[in-house]
Write a protein that holds these residues in place. Structure first.
Motif, short mmCIF file in Angstrom:
data_model
loop_
_atom_site.label_atom_id
_atom_site.label_comp_id
_atom_site.label_asym_id
_atom_site.label_seq_id
_atom_site.Cartn_x
_atom_site.Cartn_y
_atom_site.Cartn_z
N GLU A 1 28.52 13.04 -22.05
CA GLU A 1 29.52 14.20 -22.10
C GLU A 1 30.55 14.03 -23.38
OE1 GLU A 1 29.39 16.86 -20.10
OE2 GLU A 1 27.40 15.99 -19.29
N PRO A 2 31.14 15.23 -23.46
CA PRO A 2 32.61 15.02 -24.31
C PRO A 2 33.62 13.92 -23.65
CG PRO A 2 31.89 17.19 -24.16
CD PRO A 2 30.98 16.53 -23.07
N ALA A 3 34.23 13.25 -24.60
CA ALA A 3 34.75 12.32 -24.20
C ALA A 3 36.49 12.89 -24.18
CB ALA A 3 35.04 10.98 -24.89
N GLY A 4 37.34 12.36 -23.58
CA GLY A 4 38.72 12.43 -23.30
C GLY A 4 39.59 11.78 -24.41
N GLN A 5 40.90 12.09 -24.57
CA GLN A 5 41.56 11.56 -25.58
C GLN A 5 42.63 10.62 -25.13
OE1 GLN A 5 41.36 11.79 -28.99
NE2 GLN A 5 43.17 10.64 -29.07
N THR A 6 42.27 10.24 -23.80
CA THR A 6 43.16 9.02 -23.24
C THR A 6 42.69 7.63 -23.42
OG1 THR A 6 41.90 8.98 -21.27
CG2 THR A 6 43.76 10.52 -21.30
N GLY A 7 41.22 7.45 -23.88
CA GLY A 7 40.64 6.23 -24.16
C GLY A 7 39.91 5.83 -22.82
#
Length: 575
Positions: free
Chosen positions: A337-343
Motif C-alpha cells: 500500500e501507499p505509505a504514510g509520512q510519519t515513518g
C-alpha cells in the motif's frame, strides 16, 4: 499439448539480503519474463503452459525443504554466527537473549527468561535455567558474559552494536546485569539480540573474527546434519529447551536456486518476491500460500546538505505532487500500500500513531498545493517548466540501485509525475555497491531509500539523530539525508531516559510530527517481506490473521516460527 515447467536456466537468486538502505524490499525477479517467453512460444505452437510444484517423494513427512540460503555457487562451511558471510542456518543453531518481531517490535523472552530495567542505565536479564549446549554442557550466565567480552575484544563481531551502549557487565547468580554508558532504555533490545556462544569451546579459538566454526555447537532447535558444498541438512536438537514445540525432524537447504526453482521445486518455505505470485507460486500447488506484509517505508531521500533540497517548501512541493497509490501499484504490482509520512509501518504500528495526524499520515496528491509550496520558495510554472528564482528549471537527479527493479519502477513513475509539473528528473542507477557508497557518503541529490522498522525509537533515532549527520564525503550508517535539529536530539535523549510508556508515546507523537512536517524523507509506499509457504506438511505459518513474526527465513525470526509450526499427517489433519 501441455508443458509442466520444472527447470529454467535463470541466474537471479531468491535470497539476496538487503543493503543498508534497501530495508526489506527485494529485487524483482525474472519469473514473469521467463514464463511470458515460454508462454509466447507455446501460444505460437497452439500449446498452453502449466507451472507445477510437486513435493520431492524422497523427502520425509517430518522434513522441511527450505529455500533460505544460497551458495556462490557453492556453500562455504561457515557457521560463525557473527560473520556476514555465515550460513543462514547459523542463527537457528545459536540463539539470542530476546526474540523481537521486526513487524511490531513485540518481544518474546528467549535465553533470557526475564528482563527488567531497574533504572534507565541498567538492564537486568535473568538467564534461563535448564538450557544445554547441543554437546550436553549446561549454558550458564558465564557464557553470556563471555560472549559480550568476546565481541568487545573483537568489535567486528559486535554486529548489533551492543558495546556502543554498555559500560560494564556483572553477574549476580542467574542474573546478568548490564550497566549502560548513559540513560539508554532502548539499548535493552539491542543487547537482547546478541547471539550467545559457548565459552568452553570458543575460548579455545585463536581468532574468533576469522573462525569458520565448521562444527557448530549451539543451544538452538537444530544441529548440523549432512554437509556438502551443494546442500546441507539440519537435524532436530532432541535436547533443545523447547524440544516439545519443534515438530520438524530435519531441514534441507540447497545451495543453488533460480527463481523458477522457487515455484517448481516443492519448497515448504521460501522467501522471495515473485511477479504475479497468484499465477505462479499460487497456481503451482493448491497447498501454496503467501504473505507479503509491510516491513518498512520506501521513499525519496533528499540530501539536506544541498540546495534546493534543504528547503522544506521544495520537499513539501515534491511530496504533494505525487500520487502514492499509483507509485505503489507500479512498484509492487498492488501487493503493498501507499505509505504514510510519519515513518510508522501501518497497520503494524497503528497503536503508536498520533491520531491528530490526518489520513494516517498519507499525503494525498494535490497539484495546486504542490505549486503553492514551490511558490513559497520562489518557483513558478513558466510554460511546461517549473522555474526557480535563478531562472533555471528545477532539475533533480534520483539515485537508485541497479537491479532493484521495484525501486526503478517507482522512480520512473515519480519522474513521470514530477514532469507533469515541470520538474526535470534524471535517474542514476549504479551497481548496489556504488549506490551504497553514494548514500553513505552523501554524494547524491536525492535517492531511493527508506525509513522505519519494528522498533519505533530505533526508527526515529536512525532517521533523525544528528550524531549520524556526518559531513559529505564521510561515511555514515544512518540518517543518510543528514538531518540535524538540536530540538529533535533532545526528544531522542528524553526518550532514551524514559521508562514510562505514556511518556515514550508522547515523545513518539512529537517525532512523528517532525517527520510529517519537515519531511526528511518523503514516504512513498511500503516495502514488503516476501513469505512463501506450503501447507502440505507444516501449518501455522505467520499470516495477516496471526502476525506473530515476520515471515522471513533469515536472521533470528525463524527461531520463533519453528516453535509454532505443526506437522500435518497423511490424511491432511494436524498431528
Amino acid at each position: 499439448m501441455m508443458y509442466a515447467l520444472t527447470l529454467a536456466e535463470l541466474t537471479s537468486t531468491t535470497n539476496e539480503r538487503p543493503v543498508a538502505m534497501k530495508l526489506t524490499s527485494r529485487p524483482r525477479t525474472l519469473v514473469r519474463t521467463a514464463v511470458a517467453a515460454l508462454a509466447a512460444t507455446a501460444l505460437l505452437a497452439g500449446c498452453s503452459i502449466q507451472i507445477r510444484s510437486q513435493p520431492d517423494p524422497t523427502i520425509g513427512a517430518d522434513t522441511m525443504l527450505i529455500n533460505a540460503d544460497k551458495g556462490n555457487p557453492q556453500f562455504e562451511r561457515n557457521f560463525n554466527p557473527f560473520l556476514t558471510n555465515k550460513r543462514t542456518a547459523s542463527t537457528w543453531i545459536y540463539e539470542p537473549l530476546l526474540e523481537i518481531n521486526p513487524l511490531d517490535g513485540e518481544i518474546t523472552p528467549w535465553l533470557a527468561s526475564e528482563t527488567t530495567l531497574p533504572d534507565a542505565r541498567t538492564v537486568d536479564m535473568t538467564i534461563r535455567s535448564g538450557v544445554e549446549w547441543s554437546d550436553g554442557t549446561p549454558m550458564t550466565p558465564a557464557d553470556v558474559v563471555y560472549t559480550f567480552d568476546l565481541i568487545k575484544a573483537a568489535p567486528s563481531l559486535d554486529i548489533k552494536g551492543a558495546w556502543q551502549h554498555i559500560e560494564s557487565i556483572e553477574t549476580e547468580g542467574d542474573h546478568v546485569v548490564f550497566h549502560l554508558q548513559t540513560d539508554d532504555v532502548p539499548a535493552m533490545e539491542i543487547i537482547g539480540q546478541t547471539t550467545i556462544v559457548p565459552e568452553h569451546l570458543w575460548s579455545q579459538v585463536d581468532d574468533p573474527a576469522t573462525f569458520r566454526n565448521p562444527d557448530p555447537v549451539g543451544t538452538g532447535p537444530f544441529t548440523l546434519g549432512n554437509y556438502s558444498p551443494q546442500q546441507y541438512s539440519m537435524d532436530k536438537n532432541e535436547t533443545y529447551w523447547q524440544a516439545e514445540k519443534i515438530e520438524i525432524g530435519h531441514l534441507i537447504l540447497p545451495a543453488t536456486n533460480n527463481q523458477l526453482d522457487t515455484v517448481t521445486r516443492g519448497y515448504d518455505w521460501s522467501y522471495s518476491f515473485i511477479s504475479d505470485v497468484e499465477g505462479t507460486w499460487g497456481a503451482a500447488s493448491p497447498d501454496n500460500t503467501f504473505w507479503f506484509p509491510p516491513g518498512g517505508v520506501i521513499g525519496l531521500v533528499p540530501n539536506l546538505t544541498k540546495a534546493p533540497f534543504d528547503d522544506v517548501n521544495v520537499r513539501r512541493g515534491i511530496a504533494l505532487a505525487l500520487d502514492r497509490a499509483r507509485i505503489a501499484e507500479t512498484a509492487t504490482e498492488g501487493y503493498l500500500e501507499p505509505a504514510g509520512q510519519t515513518g510508522l509501518i501501518l497497520p503494524n504500528q497503528q497503536d503508536d500513531l498520533d491520531p491528530s495526524i490526518p489520513n494516517g499520515g498519507v499525503i494525498e496528491q494535490d497539484r495546486d498545493a504542490a505549486l503553492a509550496a514551490f511558490a513559497a520558495s520562489g518557483y513558478a510554472l513558466q510554460g511546461d517548466q517549473l522555474v526557480g528564482p535563478d531562472g533555471q528549471q528545477l532539475r533533480i537527479t534520483i539515485t537508485t540501485a541497479n537491479g532493484y527493479t521495484d525501486w526503478l519502477r517507482a522512480v520512473q513513475e515519480v519522474r513521470r509525475q514530477l514532469g507533469l509539473i515541470g520538474i526535470d528528473v534524471q535517474v542514476q542507477a549504479p551497481q548496489p555497491a556504488g549506490y551504497q557508497s553514494a548514500i553513505a557518503n552523501g554524494e547524491f541529490d536525492m535517492a531511493m531509500g527508506g525509513m522505519g522498522n519494528g522498533n519505533v525509537y530505533q526508527a526515529y533515532n536512525n532517521l533523525l539523530n544528528s550524531e549520524f549527520a556526518t559531513p559529505v564525503g564521510e561515511t555514515t550508517a544512518n540518517n543518510f539525508e543528514r538531518f540535524s535539529d538540536p530540538a529533535v536530539d533532545e526528544l531522542l535523549a528524553e526518550w532514551r531516559a524514559s521508562t514510562d510508556p505514556a511518556d515514550q508515546q508522547r515523545l513518539s507523537h512529537q517525532l512523528q510530527n517532525v517527520v510529517y512536517d519537515q519531511m526528511p524523507v518523503i514516504g512513498l509506499y511500503y516495502g514488503g517481506l516476501w513469505g512463501l509457504f506450503n501447507d502440505a506438511k507444516f501449518t501455522g505459518w505467520p499470516s495477516a490473521d496471526d502476525p506473530y513474526m515476520a515471515p522471513q527465513n533469515y536472521d533470528q525470526a525463524p527461531l520463533l516460527i519453528f516453535t509454532k509450526l505443526k506437522r500435518v499427517d497423511q490424511e491432511g489433519s494436524d498431528q
